[in-house]
Scaffold this motif. Sequence first.
Motif, PDB file in Angstrom:
ATOM      1  N   ARG A 169      17.780   9.317 -16.752  1.00  0.00           N
ATOM      2  CA  ARG A 169      16.717   8.529 -16.116  1.00  0.00           C
ATOM      3  C   ARG A 169      16.285   7.368 -16.997  1.00  0.00           C
ATOM      4  O   ARG A 169      16.029   6.269 -16.508  1.00  0.00           O
ATOM      5  CB  ARG A 169      15.513   9.407 -15.839  1.00  0.00           C
ATOM      6  CG  ARG A 169      15.600  10.134 -14.564  1.00  0.00           C
ATOM      7  CD  ARG A 169      14.245  10.671 -14.216  1.00  0.00           C
ATOM      8  NE  ARG A 169      14.265  11.058 -12.826  1.00  0.00           N
ATOM      9  CZ  ARG A 169      13.297  11.678 -12.242  1.00  0.00           C
ATOM     10  NH1 ARG A 169      12.207  11.978 -12.918  1.00  0.00           N
ATOM     11  NH2 ARG A 169      13.384  12.002 -10.981  1.00  0.00           N
ATOM     12  N   ARG A 170      16.169   7.629 -18.287  1.00  0.00           N
ATOM     13  CA  ARG A 170      15.756   6.562 -19.201  1.00  0.00           C
ATOM     14  C   ARG A 170      16.782   5.440 -19.244  1.00  0.00           C
ATOM     15  O   ARG A 170      16.435   4.266 -19.282  1.00  0.00           O
ATOM     16  CB  ARG A 170      15.558   7.166 -20.590  1.00  0.00           C
ATOM     17  CG  ARG A 170      15.022   6.214 -21.592  1.00  0.00           C
ATOM     18  CD  ARG A 170      14.677   6.940 -22.859  1.00  0.00           C
ATOM     19  NE  ARG A 170      14.846   6.052 -23.985  1.00  0.00           N
ATOM     20  CZ  ARG A 170      14.736   6.407 -25.224  1.00  0.00           C
ATOM     21  NH1 ARG A 170      14.469   7.643 -25.519  1.00  0.00           N
ATOM     22  NH2 ARG A 170      14.901   5.539 -26.183  1.00  0.00           N
ATOM     23  N   ALA A 171      18.061   5.807 -19.195  1.00  0.00           N
ATOM     24  CA  ALA A 171      19.108   4.789 -19.205  1.00  0.00           C
ATOM     25  C   ALA A 171      19.074   3.974 -17.917  1.00  0.00           C
ATOM     26  O   ALA A 171      19.306   2.763 -17.931  1.00  0.00           O
ATOM     27  CB  ALA A 171      20.483   5.448 -19.372  1.00  0.00           C
ATOM     28  N   ARG A 172      18.794   4.620 -16.785  1.00  0.00           N
ATOM     29  CA  ARG A 172      18.703   3.879 -15.511  1.00  0.00           C
ATOM     30  C   ARG A 172      17.528   2.931 -15.506  1.00  0.00           C
ATOM     31  O   ARG A 172      17.607   1.842 -14.948  1.00  0.00           O
ATOM     32  CB  ARG A 172      18.596   4.851 -14.349  1.00  0.00           C
ATOM     33  CG  ARG A 172      19.908   5.459 -13.991  1.00  0.00           C
ATOM     34  CD  ARG A 172      19.830   6.171 -12.673  1.00  0.00           C
ATOM     35  NE  ARG A 172      21.124   6.795 -12.381  1.00  0.00           N
ATOM     36  CZ  ARG A 172      21.270   7.836 -11.629  1.00  0.00           C
ATOM     37  NH1 ARG A 172      20.226   8.387 -11.052  1.00  0.00           N
ATOM     38  NH2 ARG A 172      22.462   8.338 -11.425  1.00  0.00           N
ATOM     39  N   PRO A 212      29.640   1.138 -20.774  1.00  0.00           N
ATOM     40  CA  PRO A 212      29.657   2.036 -21.933  1.00  0.00           C
ATOM     41  C   PRO A 212      29.409   1.368 -23.273  1.00  0.00           C
ATOM     42  O   PRO A 212      28.976   2.010 -24.206  1.00  0.00           O
ATOM     43  CB  PRO A 212      31.051   2.648 -21.888  1.00  0.00           C
ATOM     44  CG  PRO A 212      31.450   2.557 -20.460  1.00  0.00           C
ATOM     45  CD  PRO A 212      30.809   1.293 -19.942  1.00  0.00           C
ATOM     46  N   GLY A 213      29.658   0.070 -23.417  1.00  0.00           N
ATOM     47  CA  GLY A 213      29.478  -0.598 -24.699  1.00  0.00           C
ATOM     48  C   GLY A 213      28.049  -0.959 -25.012  1.00  0.00           C
ATOM     49  O   GLY A 213      27.720  -1.316 -26.128  1.00  0.00           O
ATOM     50  N   THR A 214      27.159  -0.863 -24.051  1.00  0.00           N
ATOM     51  CA  THR A 214      25.769  -1.227 -24.268  1.00  0.00           C
ATOM     52  C   THR A 214      24.947   0.006 -24.613  1.00  0.00           C
ATOM     53  O   THR A 214      25.349   1.128 -24.317  1.00  0.00           O
ATOM     54  CB  THR A 214      25.193  -1.887 -22.999  1.00  0.00           C
ATOM     55  OG1 THR A 214      25.238  -0.944 -21.942  1.00  0.00           O
ATOM     56  CG2 THR A 214      25.975  -3.128 -22.613  1.00  0.00           C
ATOM     57  N   PRO A 215      23.777  -0.189 -25.230  1.00  0.00           N
ATOM     58  CA  PRO A 215      22.948   0.972 -25.579  1.00  0.00           C
ATOM     59  C   PRO A 215      22.558   1.819 -24.355  1.00  0.00           C
ATOM     60  O   PRO A 215      22.589   3.042 -24.420  1.00  0.00           O
ATOM     61  CB  PRO A 215      21.717   0.353 -26.236  1.00  0.00           C
ATOM     62  CG  PRO A 215      22.185  -0.945 -26.772  1.00  0.00           C
ATOM     63  CD  PRO A 215      23.240  -1.426 -25.805  1.00  0.00           C
ATOM     64  N   ALA A 216      22.205   1.178 -23.241  1.00  0.00           N
ATOM     65  CA  ALA A 216      21.843   1.947 -22.042  1.00  0.00           C
ATOM     66  C   ALA A 216      23.052   2.687 -21.491  1.00  0.00           C
ATOM     67  O   ALA A 216      22.932   3.818 -21.013  1.00  0.00           O
ATOM     68  CB  ALA A 216      21.259   1.018 -20.982  1.00  0.00           C
ATOM     69  N   GLY A 217      24.220   2.074 -21.581  1.00  0.00           N
ATOM     70  CA  GLY A 217      25.434   2.736 -21.111  1.00  0.00           C
ATOM     71  C   GLY A 217      25.788   3.944 -21.959  1.00  0.00           C
ATOM     72  O   GLY A 217      26.185   4.981 -21.439  1.00  0.00           O
ATOM     73  N   ARG A 218      25.634   3.798 -23.269  1.00  0.00           N
ATOM     74  CA  ARG A 218      25.894   4.936 -24.165  1.00  0.00           C
ATOM     75  C   ARG A 218      24.893   6.055 -23.934  1.00  0.00           C
ATOM     76  O   ARG A 218      25.246   7.229 -23.928  1.00  0.00           O
ATOM     77  CB  ARG A 218      25.836   4.480 -25.625  1.00  0.00           C
ATOM     78  CG  ARG A 218      27.148   3.907 -26.098  1.00  0.00           C
ATOM     79  CD  ARG A 218      27.133   3.640 -27.586  1.00  0.00           C
ATOM     80  NE  ARG A 218      27.436   2.226 -27.739  1.00  0.00           N
ATOM     81  CZ  ARG A 218      26.638   1.321 -28.269  1.00  0.00           C
ATOM     82  NH1 ARG A 218      25.470   1.663 -28.748  1.00  0.00           N
ATOM     83  NH2 ARG A 218      26.986   0.070 -28.348  1.00  0.00           N
ATOM     84  N   GLU A 219      23.648   5.676 -23.728  1.00  0.00           N
ATOM     85  CA  GLU A 219      22.614   6.684 -23.483  1.00  0.00           C
ATOM     86  C   GLU A 219      22.906   7.427 -22.179  1.00  0.00           C
ATOM     87  O   GLU A 219      22.721   8.635 -22.098  1.00  0.00           O
ATOM     88  CB  GLU A 219      21.257   5.999 -23.408  1.00  0.00           C
ATOM     89  CG  GLU A 219      20.101   6.959 -23.379  1.00  0.00           C
ATOM     90  CD  GLU A 219      18.782   6.239 -23.549  1.00  0.00           C
ATOM     91  OE1 GLU A 219      17.882   6.520 -22.761  1.00  0.00           O
ATOM     92  OE2 GLU A 219      18.668   5.408 -24.461  1.00  0.00           O
ATOM     93  N   ARG A 220      23.388   6.713 -21.181  1.00  0.00           N
ATOM     94  CA  ARG A 220      23.750   7.347 -19.906  1.00  0.00           C
ATOM     95  C   ARG A 220      24.913   8.317 -20.104  1.00  0.00           C
ATOM     96  O   ARG A 220      24.890   9.434 -19.580  1.00  0.00           O
ATOM     97  CB  ARG A 220      24.114   6.284 -18.888  1.00  0.00           C
ATOM     98  CG  ARG A 220      24.497   6.836 -17.543  1.00  0.00           C
ATOM     99  CD  ARG A 220      24.783   5.704 -16.560  1.00  0.00           C
ATOM    100  NE  ARG A 220      25.400   6.225 -15.382  1.00  0.00           N
ATOM    101  CZ  ARG A 220      26.711   6.336 -15.194  1.00  0.00           C
ATOM    102  NH1 ARG A 220      27.533   5.931 -16.141  1.00  0.00           N
ATOM    103  NH2 ARG A 220      27.204   6.838 -14.094  1.00  0.00           N
ATOM    104  N   LEU A 221      25.912   7.902 -20.868  1.00  0.00           N
ATOM    105  CA  LEU A 221      27.052   8.783 -21.111  1.00  0.00           C
ATOM    106  C   LEU A 221      26.646  10.029 -21.896  1.00  0.00           C
ATOM    107  O   LEU A 221      27.105  11.135 -21.601  1.00  0.00           O
ATOM    108  CB  LEU A 221      28.153   8.021 -21.861  1.00  0.00           C
ATOM    109  CG  LEU A 221      28.907   6.970 -21.047  1.00  0.00           C
ATOM    110  CD1 LEU A 221      29.890   6.223 -21.942  1.00  0.00           C
ATOM    111  CD2 LEU A 221      29.617   7.603 -19.885  1.00  0.00           C
ATOM    112  N   VAL A 222      25.783   9.866 -22.876  1.00  0.00           N
ATOM    113  CA  VAL A 222      25.299  11.019 -23.640  1.00  0.00           C
ATOM    114  C   VAL A 222      24.497  11.939 -22.732  1.00  0.00           C
ATOM    115  O   VAL A 222      24.639  13.165 -22.779  1.00  0.00           O
ATOM    116  CB  VAL A 222      24.463  10.560 -24.860  1.00  0.00           C
ATOM    117  CG1 VAL A 222      23.741  11.727 -25.499  1.00  0.00           C
ATOM    118  CG2 VAL A 222      25.353   9.867 -25.870  1.00  0.00           C
TER     119      VAL A 222
END
Length: 71
Positions: free
Chosen positions: A65-68, A9-19
């Motif tokens: 998908r973009r976060a993955r 969750p602390g990384t940009p990809a993790g935040r994007e996945r959570l959003v």
Amino acid sequence: MTSGPPDQPGTPAGRERLVGLFVLGVAAVLLVSSVTWFGSDQAGVGIAQVICGLVVAAVGGFLVRRARSRG
């Protein structure tokens, strides 16, 4: 910036996945609750809510998908 696996969750990809998951949840609520509009003889509002729910679901799916792909 924090270091760690990209899907945390602390990384940009993790935040994007959570959003993205949050947006998918909002889409699910829109789609499930649209049934009440059809039951109250307001089919126009129900159809509009279904269309909005599908658009929101597409955006949420895109974000997940973009976060993955980044992770």
